[in-house]
Motif scaffolding. Structure first.
Motif, PDB file in Angstrom:
ATOM      1  N   ALA A   2     -65.475  84.430  46.774  1.00  0.00           N
ATOM      2  CA  ALA A   2     -66.113  85.421  45.901  1.00  0.00           C
ATOM      3  C   ALA A   2     -65.079  86.477  45.531  1.00  0.00           C
ATOM      4  N   GLN A   3     -65.169  87.002  44.320  1.00  0.00           N
ATOM      5  CA  GLN A   3     -64.162  87.949  43.828  1.00  0.00           C
ATOM      6  C   GLN A   3     -64.813  89.239  43.347  1.00  0.00           C
ATOM      7  N   VAL A   4     -64.189  90.345  43.747  1.00  0.00           N
ATOM      8  CA  VAL A   4     -64.687  91.681  43.428  1.00  0.00           C
ATOM      9  C   VAL A   4     -63.576  92.456  42.738  1.00  0.00           C
ATOM     10  N   ALA A   5     -63.881  93.033  41.592  1.00  0.00           N
ATOM     11  CA  ALA A   5     -62.906  93.840  40.868  1.00  0.00           C
ATOM     12  C   ALA A   5     -63.213  95.315  41.060  1.00  0.00           C
ATOM     13  N   THR A   6     -62.196  96.099  41.369  1.00  0.00           N
ATOM     14  CA  THR A   6     -62.342  97.549  41.404  1.00  0.00           C
ATOM     15  C   THR A   6     -62.258  98.069  39.970  1.00  0.00           C
ATOM     16  N   VAL A   7     -63.203  98.913  39.574  1.00  0.00           N
ATOM     17  CA  VAL A   7     -63.215  99.461  38.220  1.00  0.00           C
ATOM     18  C   VAL A   7     -63.436 100.961  38.286  1.00  0.00           C
ATOM     19  N   THR A   8     -62.864 101.662  37.308  1.00  0.00           N
ATOM     20  CA  THR A   8     -63.007 103.122  37.249  1.00  0.00           C
ATOM     21  C   THR A   8     -63.575 103.585  35.911  1.00  0.00           C
ATOM     22  N   SER A   9     -63.941 102.640  35.045  1.00  0.00           N
ATOM     23  CA  SER A   9     -64.467 102.983  33.735  1.00  0.00           C
ATOM     24  C   SER A   9     -65.309 101.830  33.212  1.00  0.00           C
ATOM     25  N   VAL A  10     -66.069 102.108  32.176  1.00  0.00           N
ATOM     26  CA  VAL A  10     -66.874 101.059  31.552  1.00  0.00           C
ATOM     27  C   VAL A  10     -65.976 100.005  30.919  1.00  0.00           C
ATOM     28  N   ALA A  11     -64.866 100.420  30.310  1.00  0.00           N
ATOM     29  CA  ALA A  11     -63.955  99.456  29.680  1.00  0.00           C
ATOM     30  C   ALA A  11     -63.394  98.489  30.711  1.00  0.00           C
ATOM     31  N   GLU A  12     -62.982  98.998  31.866  1.00  0.00           N
ATOM     32  CA  GLU A  12     -62.474  98.117  32.920  1.00  0.00           C
ATOM     33  C   GLU A  12     -63.582  97.198  33.423  1.00  0.00           C
ATOM     34  N   ALA A  13     -64.793  97.724  33.539  1.00  0.00           N
ATOM     35  CA  ALA A  13     -65.918  96.915  34.010  1.00  0.00           C
ATOM     36  C   ALA A  13     -66.189  95.761  33.057  1.00  0.00           C
ATOM     37  N   ARG A  14     -66.129  96.015  31.762  1.00  0.00           N
ATOM     38  CA  ARG A  14     -66.368  94.943  30.797  1.00  0.00           C
ATOM     39  C   ARG A  14     -65.286  93.869  30.882  1.00  0.00           C
ATOM     40  N   ALA A  15     -64.045  94.275  31.083  1.00  0.00           N
ATOM     41  CA  ALA A  15     -62.964  93.299  31.223  1.00  0.00           C
ATOM     42  C   ALA A  15     -63.169  92.443  32.470  1.00  0.00           C
ATOM     43  N   ALA A  16     -63.580  93.075  33.574  1.00  0.00           N
ATOM     44  CA  ALA A  16     -63.826  92.337  34.817  1.00  0.00           C
ATOM     45  C   ALA A  16     -65.009  91.392  34.671  1.00  0.00           C
ATOM     46  N   ALA A  17     -66.045  91.847  34.000  1.00  0.00           N
ATOM     47  CA  ALA A  17     -67.224  90.998  33.794  1.00  0.00           C
ATOM     48  C   ALA A  17     -66.873  89.792  32.941  1.00  0.00           C
ATOM     49  N   ALA A  18     -66.048  90.004  31.920  1.00  0.00           N
ATOM     50  CA  ALA A  18     -65.660  88.901  31.042  1.00  0.00           C
ATOM     51  C   ALA A  18     -64.863  87.843  31.788  1.00  0.00           C
ATOM     52  N   LEU A  19     -64.164  88.248  32.841  1.00  0.00           N
ATOM     53  CA  LEU A  19     -63.372  87.314  33.632  1.00  0.00           C
ATOM     54  C   LEU A  19     -64.230  86.567  34.648  1.00  0.00           C
ATOM     55  N   GLY A  20     -65.485  86.975  34.790  1.00  0.00           N
ATOM     56  CA  GLY A  20     -66.383  86.278  35.706  1.00  0.00           C
ATOM     57  C   GLY A  20     -66.338  86.763  37.133  1.00  0.00           C
ATOM     58  N   MET A  21     -65.951  88.033  37.350  1.00  0.00           N
ATOM     59  CA  MET A  21     -65.980  88.576  38.703  1.00  0.00           C
ATOM     60  C   MET A  21     -67.407  88.527  39.250  1.00  0.00           C
ATOM     61  N   ASP A  22     -67.527  88.301  40.550  1.00  0.00           N
ATOM     62  CA  ASP A  22     -68.842  88.167  41.165  1.00  0.00           C
ATOM     63  C   ASP A  22     -69.520  89.507  41.404  1.00  0.00           C
ATOM     64  N   ALA A  23     -68.726  90.545  41.576  1.00  0.00           N
ATOM     65  CA  ALA A  23     -69.252  91.895  41.774  1.00  0.00           C
ATOM     66  C   ALA A  23     -68.172  92.881  41.348  1.00  0.00           C
ATOM     67  N   LEU A  24     -68.584  94.101  41.090  1.00  0.00           N
ATOM     68  CA  LEU A  24     -67.646  95.150  40.698  1.00  0.00           C
ATOM     69  C   LEU A  24     -67.757  96.309  41.689  1.00  0.00           C
ATOM     70  N   CYS A  25     -66.613  96.775  42.152  1.00  0.00           N
ATOM     71  CA  CYS A  25     -66.570  97.965  42.998  1.00  0.00           C
ATOM     72  C   CYS A  25     -66.288  99.153  42.087  1.00  0.00           C
ATOM     73  N   VAL A  26     -67.279  99.992  41.903  1.00  0.00           N
ATOM     74  CA  VAL A  26     -67.174 101.145  41.005  1.00  0.00           C
ATOM     75  C   VAL A  26     -66.640 102.323  41.807  1.00  0.00           C
ATOM     76  N   GLN A  27     -65.412 102.717  41.501  1.00  0.00           N
ATOM     77  CA  GLN A  27     -64.729 103.755  42.284  1.00  0.00           C
ATOM     78  C   GLN A  27     -64.767 105.078  41.540  1.00  0.00           C
ATOM     79  N   GLY A  28     -65.463 106.041  42.105  1.00  0.00           N
ATOM     80  CA  GLY A  28     -65.587 107.351  41.495  1.00  0.00           C
ATOM     81  C   GLY A  28     -64.421 108.260  41.832  1.00  0.00           C
ATOM     82  N   PRO A  29     -64.359 109.426  41.181  1.00  0.00           N
ATOM     83  CA  PRO A  29     -63.228 110.342  41.371  1.00  0.00           C
ATOM     84  C   PRO A  29     -63.180 110.989  42.741  1.00  0.00           C
ATOM     85  N   GLU A  30     -64.256 110.873  43.519  1.00  0.00           N
ATOM     86  CA  GLU A  30     -64.300 111.480  44.845  1.00  0.00           C
ATOM     87  C   GLU A  30     -63.531 110.669  45.886  1.00  0.00           C
TER      88      GLU A  30
END
Length: 343
Positions: free
Chosen positions: A146-174
């Motif tokens: 299973a593959q998880v992409a770290t994302v910090t923006s909606v644009a990065e999330a869309r790129a990760a989703a298009a690649l077929g990542m199984d989940a996204l780790c949404v990393q906030g500024p904190e």
């Protein structure tokens, strides 16, 4: 293939490169029903293999491996390295450190790590600073990882989703440590984690893992309430008995002289959050936007500061919730945080 719903507790131990993440920490979080991650960043493929083997000795539960995705630095940023070296030289000399005059190319041993993870698959691989190539992602998927992409923006999330990542780790500024932006020079957004989760959740269908500043039960509950399927904790484990956090770093986390965190590029060229200290104040805005080259340039200075017990020249990565980090077994810490999140 492992999914977040397979976990007894939807709690992930963040991969903390540089030594804090250990096989022992992974096993302790696993014992609570969570999912521990090894940090492959700054390690060779051979060293990663040793950590994977050790982890398998300590736990029979699934665990993950995090990879730093390499990228070539901008030539203009590299051209500014000599000036930054000269700026740091007196401080390094005072600590007895010698800065490197040249820095070889560093691709994170990427190809060898991918090859090793295909030959001896682990349940989960996550990515920081970017995404694998389509062929690499497909190959890992084919061996059941299973593959998880770290994302910090909606644009990065869309790129990760298009690649077929199984989940996204949404990393906030904190979050403590490096912000996982896909471009070194990018200025990451300051949108709070809960707002970022909502925006990413509206843009992509993948399950989300919330990361950044989640040090207590109410923060975990808020992230889950904002749409996360799981949470990822890093700073919360820095004082854990099983963590490889250095003695100087541990001491600083509880030292009242450190009154807060700040974002900086001074240590590595990439945006990262840590305890605000004199090094940040002296050099912020001066580091070239070259990673990992600035990381390698400052490494001897930081190591010498650690040996000398001089925290004002160390990188002391920590998220905004560092004050509520607790000592003890990571197993008990995980269970206590989850109970607190349940109210």
């Amino acid at each position: 293939m492992l999914t977040l719903t397979d976990l007894a507790l939807p709690v992930l131990a963040a991969p903390m490169a540089g030594g804090a993440s250990t096989p022992e920490l992974v096993a302790a979080v696993n014992a609570a029903g969570g999912l521990g991650f090894l940090a492959a960043g700054y390690r060779s493929a051979a060293a990663l293999g040793e950590q994977v083997a050790r982890t398998r000795q300590l736990t029979d539960r699934p665990f993950g491996v995090n990879l730093f995705v390499p990228a070539a630095s901008d030539p203009a940023a590299l051209a500014a390295l000599p000036a930054y070296r000269e700026r740091l030289r007196p401080e390094a000399a005072a600590l007895g450190a010698e800065l490197p005059e040249s820095i070889p190319a560093d691709d994170e041993d990427w190809a060898a790590k991918i090859e090793a993870l295909l030959a001896d698959p682990v349940p989960v691989v996550s990515y920081t600073f970017g995404l694998p190539g389509p062929a690499e992602a497909a190959a890992l998927r084919a061996v059941g990882t299973a593959q998880v992409a770290t994302v910090t923006s909606v644009a990065e999330a869309r790129a990760a989703a298009a690649l077929g990542m199984d989940a996204l780790c949404v990393q906030g500024p904190e979050a403590g440590g490096h912000r996982g932006t896909y471009q070194v020079a990018a200025e990451p957004g300051r949108e709070p984690l809960t707002a970022l989760l909502a925006a990413v959740g509206a843009a992509v269908p993948q399950p989300l893992v919330a990361a950044g500043g989640l040090g207590d039960g109410p923060a975990i509950a808020a992230a889950l309430g904002a749409g996360a399927a799981a949470v990822q904790l890093g700073t919360a484990y820095l004082l854990a008995a099983e963590a490889g956090t250095s003695a100087g770093h541990r001491a600083a986390l509880t030292d009242p002289a450190f009154t807060g965190t700040a974002l900086t590029r001074a240590f590595t060229g990439r945006i990262a959050r840590g305890l605000r200290n004199a090094f940040m104040d002296r050099h912020e805005g001066r580091a070239p936007l070259a990673y990992p080259e600035v990381h390698h340039l400052t490494a001897p200075l930081r190591a010498a500061a650690a040996r000398a017990g001089e925290p004002q020249s160390m990188h002391l990565w920590a998220g905004t919730g560092y004050r509520i980090a607790r000592r003890g077994s990571a197993t008990e810490l995980t269970l206590a945080l989850w109970r607190a999140a349940q109210g």
